[in-house]
Design an enzyme around this catalytic site. Structure first.
Site, PDB file in Angstrom:
ATOM      1  N   GLY A  50       0.126  -5.086   0.860  1.00  0.00           N
ATOM      2  CA  GLY A  50      -1.116  -5.005   0.106  1.00  0.00           C
ATOM      3  C   GLY A  50      -0.993  -5.577  -1.291  1.00  0.00           C
ATOM      4  O   GLY A  50      -1.974  -6.086  -1.844  1.00  0.00           O
ATOM      5  N   ALA A  56       0.845  -1.184   0.000  1.00  0.00           N
ATOM      6  CA  ALA A  56       0.000   0.000   0.000  1.00  0.00           C
ATOM      7  C   ALA A  56       0.887   1.243   0.000  1.00  0.00           C
ATOM      8  O   ALA A  56       2.043   1.201   0.429  1.00  0.00           O
ATOM      9  CB  ALA A  56      -0.918  -0.013   1.215  1.00  0.00           C
TER      10      ALA A  56
END
Length: 254
Positions: free
Chosen positions: A110, A66
């Protein structure tokens, strides 16, 4: 539809391709990219010429996690609202058609969580998978703890989540995280070739198979068997099954 952070290619032989495209950030996942990923998948969902989708990144990174710059300073409530407001996190897991993820380089945090949502995961030699969120004082929050534990077992999952232990492509193959390890220069073509083969199969059977396998990893054996039977019998009423079985019998008689 134009995109800033992904590249999509027009379907060829039933296959759509989505390429994550934030090269300077190693394809770090920000809200713009995730929103565009959701839009692209919805576009392919509505396209009846598409039977399967390949999702890939660059040679150096599928996605390096992320985008930390977007998370710094946010409260837990703000992070929850941000994740819930973009469609990309759930778009792959709710997509009805088969998805194949082709990973080269890094799939971290992520990025790994995103890859794990795909139906089939292929890795280039040297690819690295990890959940290093503990180094930032947090944990995976997009399904990483749950999906990894189901794949590699409790002990290894604990190492990966609590200590950020990385897993290279070859080990990922041994543990069933990926289905193939491929030379880096061939991984995209191999993913597309596999997607074309699947797209050419009977679509109702493919989707039923996808739903049943996903059910298998999320529920008990007893519940999974009931789900499989409910999916199995109606397929015999489909035109695909009738035509393919007739073709098989006619071929065997020759």
């Amino acid at each position: 539809m134009s995109f800033e952070t992904i590249i999509i290619e027009s379907p060829v032989e039933g296959v759509g391709l989505i390429r994550l495209n934030r090269p300077r950030q190693y394809n770090a996942l920000n809200s713009t990219l995730l929103g565009e990923l959701g839009d692209a998948l919805e576009q392919f969902e509505q396209d009846n010429t598409v039977g399967a989708v390949v999702i890939t990144g660059s040679e150096k990174a599928f996605a390096a996690g992320a985008d930390i710059a977007e998370m710094v300073g946010k409260s837990g409530e703000e992070m929850l609202q941000m994740i819930q407001s973009v469609s990309g996190w759930k778009a792959i897991s709710t997509f009805s058609k088969p998805t194949i993820c082709a990973v080269s380089g890094m799939a971290l945090g992520g990025g790994f969580e995103l890859a794990l949502q795909c139906d089939i995961l292929l890795a280039a030699k040297g690819a690295k998978f990890a959940l290093p969120e503990v180094n930032l004082g947090v944990i995976p929050g997009a399904g990483g703890t749950q999906r990894v534990a189901r794949l590699v077992g409790k002990s290894m999952a604990m190492e990966m989540v609590m200590n950020g232990r990385p897993m290279l492509a070859e080990e990922a193959l041994e543990r069933g995280v990926v289905s193939r390890v491929i030379e880096p220069e061939q991984i995209e073509s191999e993913a597309v070739s596999l997607a074309k083969e699947i797209a050419d199969r009977a679509p109702l059977a493919v989707r039923a198979g996808k739903d049943c396998v996903n059910k298998a990893v999320m529920t008990t054996l007893e519940e999974g068997l009931k789900f499989e039977q409910k999916a199995f019998f109606p397929l015999f009423d489909s035109d695909d099954a009738k035509q393919l079985m007739d073709a098989f019998l006619n071929k065997s008689k020759k």
